[in-house]
Design a protein around this motif. Structure first.
Motif, PDB file in Angstrom:
ATOM      1  N   VAL A 243       0.853  -1.178   0.000  1.00  0.00           N
ATOM      2  CA  VAL A 243       0.000   0.000   0.000  1.00  0.00           C
ATOM      3  C   VAL A 243       0.891   1.232   0.000  1.00  0.00           C
ATOM      4  N   LEU A 244       0.342   2.348  -0.429  1.00  0.00           N
ATOM      5  CA  LEU A 244       1.038   3.626  -0.381  1.00  0.00           C
ATOM      6  C   LEU A 244       0.497   4.405   0.807  1.00  0.00           C
ATOM      7  N   VAL A 245       1.377   4.783   1.723  1.00  0.00           N
ATOM      8  CA  VAL A 245       1.010   5.569   2.893  1.00  0.00           C
ATOM      9  C   VAL A 245       1.524   6.991   2.685  1.00  0.00           C
ATOM     10  N   LEU A 246       0.605   7.956   2.556  1.00  0.00           N
ATOM     11  CA  LEU A 246       0.971   9.348   2.332  1.00  0.00           C
ATOM     12  C   LEU A 246       1.013  10.092   3.664  1.00  0.00           C
ATOM     13  N   LEU A 247       2.068  10.878   3.869  1.00  0.00           N
ATOM     14  CA  LEU A 247       2.242  11.606   5.121  1.00  0.00           C
ATOM     15  C   LEU A 247       1.382  12.870   5.124  1.00  0.00           C
ATOM     16  N   PRO A 248       0.823  13.215   6.277  1.00  0.00           N
ATOM     17  CA  PRO A 248      -0.030  14.409   6.355  1.00  0.00           C
ATOM     18  C   PRO A 248       0.802  15.680   6.544  1.00  0.00           C
TER      19      PRO A 248
ATOM     20  N   ASP B 262      11.806  13.668 -10.404  1.00  0.00           N
ATOM     21  CA  ASP B 262      12.154  14.892  -9.699  1.00  0.00           C
ATOM     22  C   ASP B 262      11.251  14.989  -8.473  1.00  0.00           C
ATOM     23  N   PRO B 263      11.772  14.677  -7.270  1.00  0.00           N
ATOM     24  CA  PRO B 263      10.914  14.624  -6.083  1.00  0.00           C
ATOM     25  C   PRO B 263      10.579  15.981  -5.488  1.00  0.00           C
ATOM     26  N   ALA B 264      11.171  17.061  -5.991  1.00  0.00           N
ATOM     27  CA  ALA B 264      10.938  18.377  -5.399  1.00  0.00           C
ATOM     28  C   ALA B 264       9.459  18.753  -5.469  1.00  0.00           C
ATOM     29  N   GLY B 265       8.890  19.102  -4.310  1.00  0.00           N
ATOM     30  CA  GLY B 265       7.506  19.538  -4.251  1.00  0.00           C
ATOM     31  C   GLY B 265       6.482  18.432  -4.403  1.00  0.00           C
ATOM     32  N   ARG B 266       6.906  17.187  -4.452  1.00  0.00           N
ATOM     33  CA  ARG B 266       5.977  16.068  -4.648  1.00  0.00           C
ATOM     34  C   ARG B 266       5.396  15.595  -3.310  1.00  0.00           C
ATOM     35  N   PRO B 267       4.278  14.862  -3.328  1.00  0.00           N
ATOM     36  CA  PRO B 267       3.764  14.266  -2.090  1.00  0.00           C
ATOM     37  C   PRO B 267       4.804  13.339  -1.466  1.00  0.00           C
ATOM     38  N   GLN B 268       4.768  13.262  -0.146  1.00  0.00           N
ATOM     39  CA  GLN B 268       5.704  12.416   0.578  1.00  0.00           C
ATOM     40  C   GLN B 268       4.977  11.246   1.214  1.00  0.00           C
ATOM     41  N   GLY B 269       5.664  10.123   1.277  1.00  0.00           N
ATOM     42  CA  GLY B 269       5.064   8.945   1.873  1.00  0.00           C
ATOM     43  C   GLY B 269       5.982   7.745   1.760  1.00  0.00           C
ATOM     44  N   PHE B 270       5.395   6.571   1.981  1.00  0.00           N
ATOM     45  CA  PHE B 270       6.168   5.332   1.985  1.00  0.00           C
ATOM     46  C   PHE B 270       5.364   4.214   1.332  1.00  0.00           C
ATOM     47  N   ILE B 271       6.077   3.339   0.606  1.00  0.00           N
ATOM     48  CA  ILE B 271       5.458   2.151   0.023  1.00  0.00           C
ATOM     49  C   ILE B 271       5.678   1.016   1.017  1.00  0.00           C
ATOM     50  N   ILE B 272       4.593   0.536   1.597  1.00  0.00           N
ATOM     51  CA  ILE B 272       4.670  -0.469   2.657  1.00  0.00           C
ATOM     52  C   ILE B 272       4.379  -1.845   2.073  1.00  0.00           C
ATOM     53  N   GLY B 273       5.373  -2.713   2.103  1.00  0.00           N
ATOM     54  CA  GLY B 273       5.210  -4.068   1.604  1.00  0.00           C
ATOM     55  C   GLY B 273       4.750  -4.992   2.716  1.00  0.00           C
ATOM     56  N   TYR B 274       3.446  -5.252   2.779  1.00  0.00           N
ATOM     57  CA  TYR B 274       2.940  -6.060   3.885  1.00  0.00           C
ATOM     58  C   TYR B 274       3.159  -7.553   3.672  1.00  0.00           C
ATOM     59  N   SER B 275       3.668  -7.948   2.508  1.00  0.00           N
ATOM     60  CA  SER B 275       3.978  -9.366   2.292  1.00  0.00           C
ATOM     61  C   SER B 275       5.397  -9.709   2.707  1.00  0.00           C
ATOM     62  N   THR B 276       6.241  -8.710   2.957  1.00  0.00           N
ATOM     63  CA  THR B 276       7.671  -8.975   3.150  1.00  0.00           C
ATOM     64  C   THR B 276       8.009  -9.679   4.458  1.00  0.00           C
TER      65      THR B 276
ATOM     66  N   GLY C 123      15.358   0.135  13.822  1.00  0.00           N
ATOM     67  CA  GLY C 123      15.696  -1.068  13.064  1.00  0.00           C
ATOM     68  C   GLY C 123      14.655  -1.439  12.043  1.00  0.00           C
ATOM     69  N   LEU C 124      13.907  -0.445  11.549  1.00  0.00           N
ATOM     70  CA  LEU C 124      12.817  -0.678  10.593  1.00  0.00           C
ATOM     71  C   LEU C 124      13.242  -0.231   9.202  1.00  0.00           C
ATOM     72  N   ALA C 125      13.174  -1.119   8.230  1.00  0.00           N
ATOM     73  CA  ALA C 125      13.515  -0.798   6.843  1.00  0.00           C
ATOM     74  C   ALA C 125      12.262  -0.363   6.097  1.00  0.00           C
ATOM     75  N   LEU C 126      12.306   0.849   5.528  1.00  0.00           N
ATOM     76  CA  LEU C 126      11.196   1.398   4.766  1.00  0.00           C
ATOM     77  C   LEU C 126      11.698   1.921   3.427  1.00  0.00           C
ATOM     78  N   LEU C 127      10.785   2.044   2.467  1.00  0.00           N
ATOM     79  CA  LEU C 127      11.119   2.599   1.161  1.00  0.00           C
ATOM     80  C   LEU C 127      10.314   3.876   0.954  1.00  0.00           C
ATOM     81  N   PRO C 128      10.977   5.037   0.899  1.00  0.00           N
ATOM     82  CA  PRO C 128      10.244   6.295   0.744  1.00  0.00           C
ATOM     83  C   PRO C 128       9.753   6.502  -0.671  1.00  0.00           C
ATOM     84  N   LEU C 129       8.692   7.274  -0.779  1.00  0.00           N
ATOM     85  CA  LEU C 129       8.119   7.584  -2.081  1.00  0.00           C
ATOM     86  C   LEU C 129       9.068   8.427  -2.921  1.00  0.00           C
ATOM     87  N   ARG C 130       9.910   9.230  -2.300  1.00  0.00           N
ATOM     88  CA  ARG C 130      10.779  10.149  -3.045  1.00  0.00           C
ATOM     89  C   ARG C 130      11.647   9.435  -4.061  1.00  0.00           C
ATOM     90  N   ASP C 131      12.012   8.177  -3.801  1.00  0.00           N
ATOM     91  CA  ASP C 131      12.870   7.441  -4.727  1.00  0.00           C
ATOM     92  C   ASP C 131      12.165   7.127  -6.040  1.00  0.00           C
TER      93      ASP C 131
END
Length: 464
Positions: free
Chosen positions: A395-400, A429-443, A417-425
Protein backbone atom coordinates in the motif's frame (compact mmCIF):
# COMPACT_ATOMS: atom_id res chain seq x y z
CA UNK A 1 26.45 -35.47 9.10
CA UNK A 2 29.40 -37.83 9.92
CA UNK A 3 31.03 -37.00 13.25
CA UNK A 4 34.53 -36.88 11.78
CA UNK A 5 33.58 -34.33 9.08
CA UNK A 6 34.10 -31.22 11.24
CA UNK A 7 37.73 -32.12 11.74
CA UNK A 8 38.38 -32.32 8.01
CA UNK A 9 37.71 -28.69 7.10
CA UNK A 10 40.46 -26.17 6.39
CA UNK A 11 40.52 -22.81 8.14
CA UNK A 12 42.97 -20.02 7.42
CA UNK A 13 43.64 -17.78 10.45
CA UNK A 14 46.24 -15.05 10.81
CA UNK A 15 46.95 -15.29 14.54
CA UNK A 16 48.89 -12.46 16.21
CA UNK A 17 50.81 -14.17 19.00
CA UNK A 18 52.23 -11.00 20.54
CA UNK A 19 49.60 -10.89 23.26
CA UNK A 20 49.56 -14.62 23.84
CA UNK A 21 48.44 -17.57 21.75
CA UNK A 22 44.99 -17.94 23.24
CA UNK A 23 44.16 -14.21 23.05
CA UNK A 24 45.49 -14.06 19.50
CA UNK A 25 43.39 -17.05 18.44
CA UNK A 26 40.25 -15.61 20.05
CA UNK A 27 40.79 -12.28 18.26
CA UNK A 28 41.40 -14.02 14.90
CA UNK A 29 38.20 -16.07 15.25
CA UNK A 30 36.12 -13.00 16.16
CA UNK A 31 37.54 -11.09 13.21
CA UNK A 32 36.80 -13.98 10.82
CA UNK A 33 33.18 -14.07 12.02
CA UNK A 34 32.75 -10.28 11.85
CA UNK A 35 34.14 -10.10 8.32
CA UNK A 36 31.86 -12.86 7.10
CA UNK A 37 34.66 -15.29 6.29
CA UNK A 38 33.11 -17.57 8.91
CA UNK A 39 29.40 -17.53 8.16
CA UNK A 40 26.52 -18.36 10.55
CA UNK A 41 26.23 -22.13 10.77
CA UNK A 42 29.71 -22.63 9.33
CA UNK A 43 31.69 -25.54 10.75
CA UNK A 44 35.07 -25.11 12.47
CA UNK A 45 37.93 -27.62 12.59
CA UNK A 46 38.13 -29.88 15.59
CA UNK A 47 40.31 -28.62 18.43
CA UNK A 48 42.81 -31.38 17.69
CA UNK A 49 43.03 -30.53 13.97
CA UNK A 50 43.33 -26.76 14.52
CA UNK A 51 45.94 -27.22 17.24
CA UNK A 52 48.04 -29.35 14.90
CA UNK A 53 47.62 -26.81 12.09
CA UNK A 54 48.69 -23.84 14.23
CA UNK A 55 51.32 -25.63 16.30
CA UNK A 56 49.39 -24.84 19.51
CA UNK A 57 48.47 -27.13 22.34
CA UNK A 58 45.02 -28.61 22.13
CA UNK A 59 44.20 -27.02 25.49
CA UNK A 60 44.87 -23.54 24.08
CA UNK A 61 42.48 -24.11 21.19
CA UNK A 62 39.84 -25.67 23.47
CA UNK A 63 40.03 -22.68 25.83
CA UNK A 64 39.63 -20.25 22.90
CA UNK A 65 36.62 -22.17 21.59
CA UNK A 66 35.07 -22.26 25.08
CA UNK A 67 35.46 -18.49 25.43
CA UNK A 68 33.71 -17.79 22.12
CA UNK A 69 30.97 -20.29 23.01
CA UNK A 70 30.44 -18.42 26.29
CA UNK A 71 30.20 -15.14 24.34
CA UNK A 72 27.60 -16.66 22.02
CA UNK A 73 29.72 -16.55 18.88
CA UNK A 74 30.12 -20.32 18.58
CA UNK A 75 27.92 -23.29 19.44
CA UNK A 76 28.63 -26.96 19.94
CA UNK A 77 26.34 -29.19 17.89
CA UNK A 78 26.27 -32.87 18.97
CA UNK A 79 27.56 -35.01 16.16
CA UNK A 80 28.69 -32.00 14.12
CA UNK A 81 31.42 -30.40 16.21
CA UNK A 82 31.72 -26.64 16.71
CA UNK A 83 29.92 -24.15 14.47
CA UNK A 84 29.42 -20.42 14.15
CA UNK A 85 26.23 -19.36 15.94
CA UNK A 86 23.32 -18.39 13.72
CA UNK A 87 23.30 -14.82 15.06
CA UNK A 88 27.01 -14.39 15.66
CA UNK A 89 27.70 -11.91 12.89
CA UNK A 90 25.21 -9.45 14.35
CA UNK A 91 26.94 -9.47 17.77
CA UNK A 92 30.60 -9.33 16.81
CA UNK A 93 31.94 -5.80 16.23
CA UNK A 94 33.56 -5.25 12.87
CA UNK A 95 37.33 -5.11 12.73
CA UNK A 96 37.22 -1.54 11.40
CA UNK A 97 34.83 1.17 10.22
CA UNK A 98 32.18 0.09 7.73
CA UNK A 99 32.56 2.12 4.55
CA UNK A 100 30.36 -0.09 2.39
CA UNK A 101 27.22 2.02 2.75
CA UNK A 102 25.18 -1.20 3.09
CA UNK A 103 22.86 -1.05 6.13
CA UNK A 104 22.84 -3.77 8.74
CA UNK A 105 20.12 -6.40 8.46
CA UNK A 106 16.98 -4.65 9.75
CA UNK A 107 15.03 -5.90 12.74
CA UNK A 108 11.79 -5.16 10.86
CA UNK A 109 11.41 -5.01 7.08
CA UNK A 110 8.38 -3.45 5.40
CA UNK A 111 9.95 -2.69 2.05
CA UNK A 112 7.91 -3.81 -0.98
CA UNK A 113 8.85 -6.25 -3.70
CA UNK A 114 9.01 -9.60 -1.93
CA UNK A 115 6.45 -12.24 -0.95
CA UNK A 116 6.41 -13.94 2.43
CA UNK A 117 9.18 -16.47 1.84
CA UNK A 118 7.77 -18.71 4.57
CA UNK A 119 4.93 -19.40 2.14
CA UNK A 120 7.11 -20.87 -0.61
CA UNK A 121 5.41 -24.19 -1.52
CA UNK A 122 8.45 -26.30 -0.79
CA UNK A 123 6.59 -29.61 -0.58
CA UNK A 124 4.81 -29.06 -3.89
CA UNK A 125 8.03 -27.86 -5.53
CA UNK A 126 9.81 -30.99 -4.29
CA UNK A 127 7.06 -33.26 -5.59
CA UNK A 128 7.23 -31.63 -9.00
CA UNK A 129 11.03 -31.89 -9.01
CA UNK A 130 10.83 -35.60 -8.27
CA UNK A 131 8.38 -36.05 -11.13
CA UNK A 132 10.26 -34.11 -13.78
CA UNK A 133 13.86 -35.12 -13.07
CA UNK A 134 13.57 -38.83 -14.00
CA UNK A 135 11.52 -38.05 -17.11
CA UNK A 136 13.39 -34.97 -18.36
CA UNK A 137 14.82 -35.52 -21.86
CA UNK A 138 18.62 -35.40 -22.12
CA UNK A 139 18.47 -32.16 -24.13
CA UNK A 140 16.92 -30.43 -21.12
CA UNK A 141 20.42 -30.35 -19.65
CA UNK A 142 21.99 -28.72 -22.70
CA UNK A 143 21.75 -25.24 -24.16
CA UNK A 144 18.37 -25.03 -25.84
CA UNK A 145 15.86 -22.71 -27.40
CA UNK A 146 16.50 -19.15 -26.12
CA UNK A 147 12.72 -18.79 -25.76
CA UNK A 148 12.74 -21.41 -23.01
CA UNK A 149 11.51 -24.95 -22.51
CA UNK A 150 8.44 -25.85 -24.59
CA UNK A 151 6.83 -27.52 -21.55
CA UNK A 152 6.76 -24.25 -19.63
CA UNK A 153 5.69 -22.12 -22.57
CA UNK A 154 2.78 -24.51 -23.20
CA UNK A 155 1.79 -24.49 -19.52
CA UNK A 156 2.00 -20.70 -19.31
CA UNK A 157 -0.12 -20.25 -22.42
CA UNK A 158 -2.96 -22.14 -20.75
CA UNK A 159 -2.53 -20.56 -17.33
CA UNK A 160 -2.26 -16.96 -18.54
CA UNK A 161 -5.24 -17.40 -20.82
CA UNK A 162 -7.60 -18.61 -18.11
CA UNK A 163 -6.21 -16.66 -15.13
CA UNK A 164 -5.21 -13.31 -16.67
CA UNK A 165 -7.06 -13.11 -19.99
CA UNK A 166 -3.83 -13.14 -22.01
CA UNK A 167 -3.87 -14.34 -25.64
CA UNK A 168 -0.77 -16.46 -25.33
CA UNK A 169 0.56 -18.59 -28.17
CA UNK A 170 3.47 -20.72 -26.82
CA UNK A 171 5.51 -19.73 -29.89
CA UNK A 172 5.29 -16.09 -28.79
CA UNK A 173 6.43 -16.66 -25.21
CA UNK A 174 10.03 -16.01 -24.17
CA UNK A 175 11.19 -17.16 -20.74
CA UNK A 176 13.57 -14.71 -19.07
CA UNK A 177 15.64 -14.48 -15.89
CA UNK A 178 13.39 -11.95 -14.16
CA UNK A 179 11.24 -9.02 -15.20
CA UNK A 180 14.24 -6.68 -15.20
CA UNK A 181 15.77 -8.79 -17.96
CA UNK A 182 12.45 -8.81 -19.82
CA UNK A 183 12.35 -5.03 -19.75
CA UNK A 184 16.02 -4.73 -20.68
CA UNK A 185 15.57 -7.00 -23.69
CA UNK A 186 12.62 -4.98 -24.94
CA UNK A 187 14.43 -1.70 -24.34
CA UNK A 188 17.41 -2.88 -26.37
CA UNK A 189 15.24 -4.14 -29.22
CA UNK A 190 13.08 -0.98 -29.29
CA UNK A 191 15.87 1.51 -28.57
CA UNK A 192 15.60 3.08 -32.03
CA UNK A 193 11.82 3.53 -31.92
CA UNK A 194 11.93 6.60 -29.69
CA UNK A 195 11.89 7.36 -25.96
CA UNK A 196 10.08 5.17 -23.46
CA UNK A 197 7.11 6.67 -21.63
CA UNK A 198 7.27 5.51 -18.01
CA UNK A 199 4.88 6.10 -15.14
CA UNK A 200 5.60 9.02 -12.78
CA UNK A 201 5.94 8.05 -9.99
CA UNK A 202 7.27 4.67 -11.04
CA UNK A 203 9.83 2.02 -10.30
CA UNK A 204 13.27 3.66 -10.06
CA UNK A 205 15.12 0.45 -10.92
CA UNK A 206 13.08 -0.08 -14.06
CA UNK A 207 13.91 3.47 -15.15
CA UNK A 208 17.58 2.61 -14.69
CA UNK A 209 17.19 -0.57 -16.78
CA UNK A 210 15.61 1.34 -19.65
CA UNK A 211 18.09 4.19 -19.38
CA UNK A 212 21.05 1.85 -19.60
CA UNK A 213 19.64 0.24 -22.75
CA UNK A 214 19.61 3.59 -24.52
CA UNK A 215 16.10 5.01 -24.95
CA UNK A 216 15.29 8.34 -23.36
CA UNK A 217 12.48 8.48 -20.81
CA UNK A 218 9.26 10.52 -20.99
CA UNK A 219 7.38 10.79 -17.67
CA UNK A 220 3.74 9.69 -17.72
CA UNK A 221 1.91 11.43 -14.85
CA UNK A 222 -0.26 9.12 -12.71
CA UNK A 223 -3.50 10.02 -10.95
CA UNK A 224 -6.33 8.03 -9.39
CA UNK A 225 -7.24 6.61 -12.82
CA UNK A 226 -3.70 5.43 -13.57
CA UNK A 227 -1.26 6.75 -16.17
CA UNK A 228 -2.37 9.65 -18.37
CA UNK A 229 -2.04 8.89 -22.11
CA UNK A 230 -2.05 12.53 -23.23
CA UNK A 231 1.58 12.82 -22.12
CA UNK A 232 2.85 10.16 -24.58
CA UNK A 233 4.21 12.66 -27.10
CA UNK A 234 6.72 11.05 -29.48
CA UNK A 235 7.30 7.96 -27.33
CA UNK A 236 8.04 4.70 -29.12
CA UNK A 237 6.93 2.53 -26.20
CA UNK A 238 4.99 2.94 -22.95
CA UNK A 239 5.72 0.88 -19.82
CA UNK A 240 2.57 0.46 -17.73
CA UNK A 241 1.38 -1.37 -14.60
CA UNK A 242 -2.32 -1.26 -15.55
CA UNK A 243 -3.78 -3.75 -13.07
CA UNK A 244 -2.10 -2.20 -10.00
CA UNK A 245 0.04 0.84 -10.65
CA UNK A 246 3.33 0.84 -8.82
CA UNK A 247 3.57 2.53 -6.39
CA UNK A 248 0.20 4.35 -6.17
CA UNK A 249 -1.98 1.23 -6.45
CA UNK A 250 -4.33 2.84 -9.00
CA UNK A 251 -6.05 0.69 -11.62
CA UNK A 252 -5.86 1.98 -15.18
CA UNK A 253 -9.31 3.31 -16.09
CA UNK A 254 -11.07 1.51 -19.01
CA UNK A 255 -11.08 4.68 -21.14
CA UNK A 256 -7.34 5.04 -20.66
CA UNK A 257 -6.78 1.39 -21.44
CA UNK A 258 -8.51 1.96 -24.76
CA UNK A 259 -6.55 5.16 -25.33
CA UNK A 260 -3.18 3.46 -24.85
CA UNK A 261 -3.99 0.56 -27.16
CA UNK A 262 -5.42 2.94 -29.78
CA UNK A 263 -2.20 4.97 -29.62
CA UNK A 264 -0.13 1.82 -30.13
CA UNK A 265 -2.24 0.74 -33.14
CA UNK A 266 -2.09 4.17 -34.78
CA UNK A 267 1.62 4.84 -34.26
CA UNK A 268 3.14 1.37 -34.39
CA UNK A 269 4.43 1.84 -30.85
CA UNK A 270 4.43 -0.90 -28.20
CA UNK A 271 2.77 -0.97 -24.79
CA UNK A 272 4.83 -2.98 -22.29
CA UNK A 273 2.52 -4.38 -19.62
CA UNK A 274 4.15 -5.20 -16.29
CA UNK A 275 1.69 -7.55 -14.58
CA UNK A 276 3.87 -7.97 -11.52
CA UNK A 277 1.15 -8.87 -8.98
CA UNK A 278 -1.92 -9.46 -11.15
CA UNK A 279 -2.94 -12.59 -9.23
CA UNK A 280 -3.66 -10.74 -5.98
CA UNK A 281 -7.10 -9.07 -5.90
CA UNK A 282 -9.13 -8.62 -2.72
CA UNK A 283 -12.05 -6.19 -2.89
CA UNK A 284 -13.00 -6.31 -6.56
CA UNK A 285 -13.19 -8.59 -9.56
CA UNK A 286 -9.82 -9.37 -11.14
CA UNK A 287 -8.74 -6.91 -13.83
CA UNK A 288 -7.83 -8.76 -17.01
CA UNK A 289 -4.54 -8.15 -18.76
CA UNK A 290 -4.39 -5.24 -21.18
CA UNK A 291 -2.65 -7.57 -23.63
CA UNK A 292 -5.87 -9.51 -24.16
CA UNK A 293 -7.41 -6.48 -25.90
CA UNK A 294 -4.51 -5.80 -28.29
CA UNK A 295 -2.11 -8.78 -28.50
CA UNK A 296 -0.27 -7.40 -31.55
CA UNK A 297 0.49 -4.11 -29.80
CA UNK A 298 1.10 -5.10 -26.17
CA UNK A 299 4.11 -7.01 -24.83
CA UNK A 300 3.00 -8.73 -21.64
CA UNK A 301 5.48 -9.37 -18.82
CA UNK A 302 4.91 -11.70 -15.86
CA UNK A 303 7.12 -13.14 -13.12
CA UNK A 304 7.27 -15.61 -10.24
CA UNK A 305 8.97 -13.03 -8.01
CA UNK A 306 5.73 -12.14 -6.20
CA UNK A 307 3.91 -15.47 -6.43
CA UNK A 308 6.76 -17.83 -5.48
CA UNK A 309 10.18 -16.29 -4.80
CA UNK A 310 12.49 -13.74 -6.44
CA UNK A 311 15.44 -16.13 -6.25
CA UNK A 312 13.87 -18.46 -8.83
CA UNK A 313 14.73 -15.89 -11.53
CA UNK A 314 11.80 -16.96 -13.70
CA UNK A 315 9.75 -14.53 -15.76
CA UNK A 316 8.13 -14.44 -19.19
CA UNK A 317 7.19 -12.21 -22.07
CA UNK A 318 4.17 -12.75 -24.33
CA UNK A 319 5.10 -10.85 -27.47
CA UNK A 320 3.51 -9.39 -30.59
CA UNK A 321 4.51 -11.51 -33.56
CA UNK A 322 6.92 -8.90 -34.93
CA UNK A 323 8.95 -8.84 -31.71
CA UNK A 324 9.41 -12.58 -31.19
CA UNK A 325 12.48 -12.99 -33.40
CA UNK A 326 14.39 -9.87 -32.29
CA UNK A 327 13.69 -10.47 -28.58
CA UNK A 328 14.67 -14.14 -28.91
CA UNK A 329 17.96 -13.13 -30.52
CA UNK A 330 18.57 -10.53 -27.80
CA UNK A 331 17.93 -13.22 -25.17
CA UNK A 332 20.34 -15.60 -26.91
CA UNK A 333 23.06 -12.96 -26.88
CA UNK A 334 22.34 -11.99 -23.28
CA UNK A 335 22.67 -15.39 -21.58
CA UNK A 336 21.72 -18.14 -24.09
CA UNK A 337 18.65 -19.19 -22.11
CA UNK A 338 17.20 -19.35 -18.61
CA UNK A 339 18.12 -22.46 -16.67
CA UNK A 340 15.96 -25.41 -17.63
CA UNK A 341 15.30 -27.43 -14.49
CA UNK A 342 13.28 -24.75 -12.72
CA UNK A 343 11.30 -24.23 -15.93
CA UNK A 344 10.33 -27.88 -16.00
CA UNK A 345 9.38 -27.84 -12.32
CA UNK A 346 7.23 -24.73 -12.76
CA UNK A 347 5.53 -26.29 -15.77
CA UNK A 348 4.62 -29.31 -13.66
CA UNK A 349 3.46 -27.08 -10.80
CA UNK A 350 1.11 -25.28 -13.19
CA UNK A 351 -0.03 -28.45 -14.93
CA UNK A 352 -0.98 -30.17 -11.66
CA UNK A 353 -2.75 -27.00 -10.44
CA UNK A 354 -0.48 -26.83 -7.40
CA UNK A 355 0.40 -23.33 -8.54
CA UNK A 356 -3.28 -22.29 -8.48
CA UNK A 357 -3.72 -23.76 -5.01
CA UNK A 358 -0.69 -21.84 -3.79
CA UNK A 359 -2.01 -18.59 -5.28
CA UNK A 360 -5.41 -19.03 -3.60
CA UNK A 361 -3.83 -19.73 -0.22
CA UNK A 362 -1.48 -16.79 -0.60
CA UNK A 363 -4.31 -14.48 -1.60
CA UNK A 364 -6.20 -15.29 1.59
CA UNK A 365 -3.20 -14.73 3.85
CA UNK A 366 -2.19 -11.51 2.17
CA UNK A 367 -5.72 -10.15 2.39
CA UNK A 368 -5.64 -10.75 6.15
CA UNK A 369 -2.31 -8.95 6.34
CA UNK A 370 -3.66 -6.06 4.29
CA UNK A 371 -6.69 -5.80 6.57
CA UNK A 372 -4.54 -5.78 9.71
CA UNK A 373 -2.27 -3.09 8.28
CA UNK A 374 -5.16 -0.80 7.29
CA UNK A 375 -6.99 -1.32 10.59
CA UNK A 376 -3.84 -0.71 12.62
CA UNK A 377 -2.96 2.51 10.80
CA UNK A 378 -6.55 3.76 11.03
CA UNK A 379 -6.61 3.19 14.78
CA UNK A 380 -3.11 4.33 15.72
CA UNK A 381 -1.98 6.80 13.04
CA UNK A 382 -5.28 8.14 11.65
CA UNK A 383 -3.71 11.22 10.02
CA UNK A 384 -1.90 9.25 7.32
CA UNK A 385 -3.68 8.44 4.05
CA UNK A 386 -3.56 4.86 2.77
CA UNK A 387 -3.97 4.22 -0.97
CA UNK A 388 -3.93 1.20 -3.29
CA UNK A 389 -5.46 -1.24 -0.83
CA UNK A 390 -7.72 -3.23 -3.20
CA UNK A 391 -4.98 -5.38 -4.69
CA UNK A 392 -1.34 -6.36 -4.69
CA UNK A 393 1.24 -6.79 -1.96
CA UNK A 394 1.83 -3.18 -0.92
CA UNK A 395 0.00 0.00 0.00
CA UNK A 396 1.04 3.63 -0.38
CA UNK A 397 1.01 5.57 2.89
CA UNK A 398 0.97 9.35 2.33
CA UNK A 399 2.24 11.61 5.12
CA UNK A 400 -0.03 14.41 6.35
CA UNK A 401 0.95 18.09 6.43
CA UNK A 402 2.36 19.12 9.78
CA UNK A 403 3.57 15.64 10.68
CA UNK A 404 7.03 14.12 10.28
CA UNK A 405 8.44 14.30 6.77
CA UNK A 406 10.20 11.47 4.93
CA UNK A 407 13.63 12.39 6.28
CA UNK A 408 12.42 12.42 9.86
CA UNK A 409 10.53 9.15 9.48
CA UNK A 410 13.62 7.53 7.93
CA UNK A 411 15.74 8.69 10.88
CA UNK A 412 13.22 7.28 13.32
CA UNK A 413 12.99 4.05 11.34
CA UNK A 414 16.78 3.62 11.37
CA UNK A 415 16.78 4.00 15.15
CA UNK A 416 14.02 1.40 15.44
CA UNK A 417 15.70 -1.07 13.06
CA UNK A 418 12.82 -0.68 10.59
CA UNK A 419 13.51 -0.80 6.84
CA UNK A 420 11.20 1.40 4.77
CA UNK A 421 11.12 2.60 1.16
CA UNK A 422 10.24 6.30 0.74
CA UNK A 423 8.12 7.58 -2.08
CA UNK A 424 10.78 10.15 -3.05
CA UNK A 425 12.87 7.44 -4.73
CA UNK A 426 10.08 6.89 -7.26
CA UNK A 427 9.89 10.42 -8.68
CA UNK A 428 12.23 11.50 -11.44
CA UNK A 429 12.15 14.89 -9.70
CA UNK A 430 10.91 14.62 -6.08
CA UNK A 431 10.94 18.38 -5.40
CA UNK A 432 7.51 19.54 -4.25
CA UNK A 433 5.98 16.07 -4.65
CA UNK A 434 3.76 14.27 -2.09
CA UNK A 435 5.70 12.42 0.58
CA UNK A 436 5.06 8.95 1.87
CA UNK A 437 6.17 5.33 1.99
CA UNK A 438 5.46 2.15 0.02
CA UNK A 439 4.67 -0.47 2.66
CA UNK A 440 5.21 -4.07 1.60
CA UNK A 441 2.94 -6.06 3.89
CA UNK A 442 3.98 -9.37 2.29
CA UNK A 443 7.67 -8.98 3.15
CA UNK A 444 7.92 -9.88 6.86
CA UNK A 445 7.74 -13.51 7.85
CA UNK A 446 4.50 -14.35 9.63
CA UNK A 447 5.83 -14.14 13.20
CA UNK A 448 7.53 -10.81 12.48
CA UNK A 449 4.51 -9.02 10.99
CA UNK A 450 2.79 -7.57 14.07
CA UNK A 451 6.06 -6.30 15.62
CA UNK A 452 6.86 -4.65 12.28
CA UNK A 453 3.47 -2.88 12.32
CA UNK A 454 4.10 -1.70 15.89
CA UNK A 455 7.42 -0.22 14.79
CA UNK A 456 5.78 1.43 11.77
CA UNK A 457 3.12 3.13 13.88
CA UNK A 458 5.77 4.37 16.28
CA UNK A 459 7.88 6.02 13.59
CA UNK A 460 4.83 7.51 11.81
CA UNK A 461 3.62 9.25 14.95
CA UNK A 462 3.05 13.01 14.97
CA UNK A 463 5.92 15.44 15.33
CA UNK A 464 6.96 16.12 18.92
Amino acid sequence: MPKHWAGSVDLHLDVDRAGGRRAGLEHALRAAIASGRLTPGGVLPSTRALAAELGFSRGTVTAAYDQLIAEGHLVTVPGSGTRVAATAAARVPAAGPDDSGIPDEPVHDLRPGRPDLDMFPAAAWLRSTRRVLPSAPPEAHALGDPRGRPELREALAGYLGRARGVQADPARIVITSGYAQSLGLLASVLAGAGPFAMEEPGHFFHRAVVGRAGPGIVPLPVDDMGARPEALGEAGAAVLTPAHQYPSGATLHPERRRAFTAWARETGAVVIEDDYDGEFRYDRQPVGALQGTAPEHVAYGGTTSKTLAPALRLAWLVLPARLVEPVTEAKRLADAHTQSLAQLVLADLIGTHAFDRHIRASRLRYRRRRDLLVETLRARVPRVRVRGVAAGLHVLVLLPPGGPDEDEVMRRAASAGLALLPLRDHWQDPAGRPQGFIIGYSTPLAAAYRPALDALCAVLGTRT
